[in-house]
Motif scaffolding. Structure first.
Motif, PDB file in Angstrom:
ATOM      1  N   SER A 198      42.660  36.101  28.607  1.00 44.03           N
ATOM      2  CA  SER A 198      43.936  36.786  28.354  1.00 44.03           C
ATOM      3  C   SER A 198      43.758  37.866  27.291  1.00 44.03           C
ATOM      4  N   ALA A 199      42.838  37.639  26.324  1.00 43.96           N
ATOM      5  CA  ALA A 199      42.609  38.661  25.305  1.00 43.96           C
ATOM      6  C   ALA A 199      42.029  39.917  25.956  1.00 43.96           C
ATOM      7  N   LYS A 200      41.109  39.710  26.908  1.00 44.70           N
ATOM      8  CA  LYS A 200      40.496  40.855  27.572  1.00 44.70           C
ATOM      9  C   LYS A 200      41.526  41.603  28.428  1.00 44.70           C
ATOM     10  N   ALA A 201      42.394  40.834  29.109  1.00 40.70           N
ATOM     11  CA  ALA A 201      43.437  41.460  29.935  1.00 40.70           C
ATOM     12  C   ALA A 201      44.378  42.271  29.043  1.00 40.70           C
ATOM     13  N   ALA A 202      44.725  41.709  27.882  1.00 46.32           N
ATOM     14  CA  ALA A 202      45.629  42.408  26.965  1.00 46.32           C
ATOM     15  C   ALA A 202      44.976  43.689  26.437  1.00 46.32           C
ATOM     16  N   GLU A 203      43.674  43.614  26.184  1.00 45.35           N
ATOM     17  CA  GLU A 203      42.903  44.779  25.701  1.00 45.35           C
ATOM     18  C   GLU A 203      42.959  45.912  26.733  1.00 45.35           C
ATOM     19  N   LEU A 204      42.715  45.545  28.002  1.00 39.33           N
ATOM     20  CA  LEU A 204      42.727  46.554  29.072  1.00 39.33           C
ATOM     21  C   LEU A 204      44.109  47.168  29.226  1.00 39.33           C
ATOM     22  N   LYS A 205      45.136  46.329  29.112  1.00 36.40           N
ATOM     23  CA  LYS A 205      46.521  46.827  29.234  1.00 36.40           C
ATOM     24  C   LYS A 205      46.814  47.800  28.110  1.00 36.40           C
ATOM     25  N   ALA A 206      46.400  47.412  26.878  1.00 38.22           N
ATOM     26  CA  ALA A 206      46.649  48.256  25.709  1.00 38.22           C
ATOM     27  C   ALA A 206      45.933  49.597  25.862  1.00 38.22           C
ATOM     28  N   ALA A 207      44.808  49.586  26.588  1.00 37.61           N
ATOM     29  CA  ALA A 207      44.051  50.832  26.803  1.00 37.61           C
ATOM     30  C   ALA A 207      44.656  51.644  27.949  1.00 37.61           C
ATOM     31  N   GLY A 208      45.802  51.203  28.451  1.00 42.26           N
ATOM     32  CA  GLY A 208      46.520  51.976  29.470  1.00 42.26           C
ATOM     33  C   GLY A 208      46.156  51.619  30.898  1.00 42.26           C
ATOM     34  N   GLU A 209      45.346  50.565  31.099  1.00 41.26           N
ATOM     35  CA  GLU A 209      44.978  50.162  32.461  1.00 41.26           C
ATOM     36  C   GLU A 209      46.136  49.422  33.117  1.00 41.26           C
ATOM     37  N   ASN A 210      46.275  49.624  34.423  1.00 43.66           N
ATOM     38  CA  ASN A 210      47.329  48.936  35.158  1.00 43.66           C
ATOM     39  C   ASN A 210      46.793  47.580  35.638  1.00 43.66           C
ATOM     40  N   VAL A 211      46.947  46.579  34.780  1.00 43.56           N
ATOM     41  CA  VAL A 211      46.425  45.241  35.103  1.00 43.56           C
ATOM     42  C   VAL A 211      47.524  44.417  35.775  1.00 43.56           C
ATOM     43  N   ILE A 212      47.187  43.795  36.905  1.00 43.70           N
ATOM     44  CA  ILE A 212      48.143  42.882  37.557  1.00 43.70           C
ATOM     45  C   ILE A 212      47.834  41.480  37.039  1.00 43.70           C
ATOM     46  N   ASN A 213      48.849  40.829  36.512  1.00 41.27           N
ATOM     47  CA  ASN A 213      48.596  39.568  35.827  1.00 41.27           C
ATOM     48  C   ASN A 213      49.042  38.344  36.640  1.00 41.27           C
ATOM     49  N   PHE A 214      48.055  37.657  37.223  1.00 44.39           N
ATOM     50  CA  PHE A 214      48.328  36.405  37.935  1.00 44.39           C
ATOM     51  C   PHE A 214      48.072  35.209  37.010  1.00 44.39           C
ATOM     52  N   GLY A 215      47.954  35.496  35.714  1.00 45.95           N
ATOM     53  CA  GLY A 215      47.588  34.426  34.791  1.00 45.95           C
ATOM     54  C   GLY A 215      48.785  33.776  34.111  1.00 45.95           C
ATOM     55  N   VAL A 216      49.975  34.291  34.396  1.00 45.31           N
ATOM     56  CA  VAL A 216      51.172  33.895  33.653  1.00 45.31           C
ATOM     57  C   VAL A 216      51.570  32.433  33.876  1.00 45.31           C
ATOM     58  N   GLY A 217      51.870  31.735  32.787  1.00 44.32           N
ATOM     59  CA  GLY A 217      52.255  30.328  32.897  1.00 44.32           C
ATOM     60  C   GLY A 217      53.716  30.097  32.572  1.00 44.32           C
ATOM     61  N   GLU A 218      54.527  31.121  32.760  1.00 37.49           N
ATOM     62  CA  GLU A 218      55.955  30.935  32.463  1.00 37.49           C
ATOM     63  C   GLU A 218      56.808  31.775  33.405  1.00 37.49           C
ATOM     64  N   PRO A 219      58.051  31.331  33.660  1.00 38.26           N
ATOM     65  CA  PRO A 219      58.909  32.112  34.556  1.00 38.26           C
ATOM     66  C   PRO A 219      59.125  33.521  33.990  1.00 38.26           C
ATOM     67  N   ASP A 220      59.099  34.512  34.891  1.00 42.93           N
ATOM     68  CA  ASP A 220      59.340  35.895  34.452  1.00 42.93           C
ATOM     69  C   ASP A 220      60.837  36.210  34.547  1.00 42.93           C
ATOM     70  N   PHE A 221      61.667  35.215  34.258  1.00 39.76           N
ATOM     71  CA  PHE A 221      63.128  35.399  34.272  1.00 39.76           C
ATOM     72  C   PHE A 221      63.636  35.183  32.853  1.00 39.76           C
ATOM     73  N   ASN A 222      64.779  35.791  32.550  1.00 37.70           N
ATOM     74  CA  ASN A 222      65.359  35.577  31.233  1.00 37.70           C
ATOM     75  C   ASN A 222      66.110  34.252  31.209  1.00 37.70           C
ATOM     76  N   THR A 223      66.222  33.678  30.013  1.00 35.67           N
ATOM     77  CA  THR A 223      67.056  32.487  29.856  1.00 35.67           C
ATOM     78  C   THR A 223      68.494  32.862  30.252  1.00 35.67           C
ATOM     79  N   PRO A 224      69.162  32.047  31.096  1.00 32.79           N
ATOM     80  CA  PRO A 224      70.526  32.375  31.513  1.00 32.79           C
ATOM     81  C   PRO A 224      71.478  32.596  30.320  1.00 32.79           C
TER      82      PRO A 224
END
Ligand SMILES: Cc1ncc(COP(=O)(O)O)c(C=O)c1O
Length: 400
Positions: free
Chosen positions: A20-46
């Motif tokens: 995840s650190a490497k993915a974050a590094e690439l994102k910060a460098a402006g790369e369009n990283v698709i993240n299948f690593g997420v362990g939480e819902p991508d929805f807001n708390t109701p």
């Protein structure tokens, strides 16, 4: 003399962190990283849940409360167990914890002595073995085969039981496989645990996230004896999109709950008070926002399956998930082959190369005790999912 206790020095750092650190590094460098690593819902708390926390603050509910939880929240948890799982608990059997992870820690800390064996079906959520080790226990792995839908059979569990076995960790719906055990399968496993007097830690964090007609069944509901043997762990993180709030809970036989309540009163004390009010709103409030989330996950899961079916001809395979928001992608057919000259030895290499060359982040299966797979989470938008799977397809086409 080592500064670090033996207990803690046995714990492995999270293997997923480097990725995840490497993915974050690439994102910060402006790369369009698709993240299948997420362990939480991508929805807001109701909104009604967030409002309940704001109201609690406005009302000045900012003080200490009982270490094991607000009586009103324990009542809501008892109601949930009764209505959803057919389980009758007294509030004294409920402990409110700082997330499901803390409930798991508490459950093991209260029951595992040095040398006790804990059976963990693999693939497993990576925290279980580390907590077992932290308590001085010994993890014993039982491997679920892909042909059995990544579910362990009762006979396999029985085969792993020794005089030192104290506990079985049971997780349905499962992270990382998405497997959901049927009531019959659960009853067969419970029968073995009852016969050998083995405690069960039942992690039901993903209970509400089930698709395709399967139904959740709590192992504690098998019989009064099984209820005595089971510590059921649940929480609001995944079911109500509340991962950052940190609220979990457990239900256990009275003596275990009492022991946990005592040491929680000397460690974390109560979970922060406004979060407990938010959790009451989650458990007792309208169900529509969550139903929408589950529907969205269900649609993504179906699309994922459809796209993965189309990728089978490339040498990729998977086991259909019925719950949670993960799927294990079997990629062992590529091991020993090369991508642009680099040999792929296992899931770590696969994940690293996919990140570097395809800008796709995912979790190597070795983190979950199965090096043949990588784990994909579908807690991401449909568009990203489609683009990410396209990238994975293009990547594997270049493996020689
Ligand atoms: C199977 C399983 N159990 C428990 C947890 C912990 O949940 P919480 O965030 O509430 O600590 C997770 C989180 O990823 C999980 O996947």
């Amino acid at each position: 003399m080592s500064k670090i206790s033996q207990r803690v020095s046995t714990i492995s750092p999270s293997m997923t962190l480097a990725m995840s650190a490497k993915a974050a590094e690439l994102k910060a460098a402006g790369e369009n990283v698709i993240n299948f690593g997420v362990g939480e819902p991508d929805f807001n708390t109701p909104a009604h849940i967030v409002q309940a926390a704001k109201d609690a603050l406005d009302k000045g509910y900012t003080k200490y409360v009982a270490a094991a939880g607000l009586p009103a929240l324990k009542k809501a948890v008892c109601k949930k167990f009764k209505e959803d799982n057919g389980l009758d608990y007294d509030p004294s059997q409920i402990i409110i914890t700082n997330g499901g992870k803390h409930a798991i820690f508490n459950a093991m800390f209260a029951t595992i002595d040095p040398g006790d064996e804990v059976i963990i079906p693999a693939p497993y959520w990576l925290t279980y073995p580390e907590v077992v080790k932290c308590c001085g226990g010994v993890p014993v792995y039982v491997y679920a085969s892909r042909d059995a839908g990544f579910k362990v059979r009762a006979a396999q569990i029985e085969g792993a039981i020794t005089p030192k076995t104290k506990m079985l960790v049971f997780n349905s719906p499962n992270n990382p496989t998405g497997a959901v055990y049927t009531e019959d399968e659960i009853r067969a496993i419970a029968e073995v645990c009852e016969r050998h007097n083995v405690l069960v830690l039942s992690d039901e964090m993903y209970e509400k996230l089930i698709y395709g007609g399967e139904k959740h069944f709590s192992i504690a509901a098998v019989s009064p004896r099984m209820k005595e043997l089971t510590i059921t762990v649940n929480g609001v993180s995944k079911s109500y999109a509340m991962t950052g709030w940190r609220l979990g809970y457990l239900a256990a036989e009275k003596a275990i709950a009492k022991a946990i309540s005592s040491f929680q009163s000397h460690s974390t004390s109560n979970v922060n008070t406004m979060t407990q009010y938010a959790a009451i709103a989650a458990l007792d409030g309208p169900t529509e926002p969550m139903a929408q989330m589950v529907e969205a996950f269900g649609a993504r899961r179906n699309r994922m399956i459809e796209l993965l079916d189309g990728m089978k001809s490339l040498g990729l395979d998977y086991v259909k998930p019925d719950g949670a928001f993960y799927v294990m992608l079997l990629c062992d057919k590529f091991y020993g082959k090369r991508h642009e000259g680099r040999r792929i030895a296992g899931s770590m290499d696969m994940a690293e190369l996919l990140l570097t060359h395809a800008k796709v982040a995912l979790t190597p299966g070795i983190c979950f005790g199965d090096d043949d797979c990588v784990r994909l989470s579908y807690a991401l938008s449909m568009e990203d999912m489609e683009e990410g799977l396209r990238r994975i397809s293009d990547f594997v086409k270049n493996i020689k």
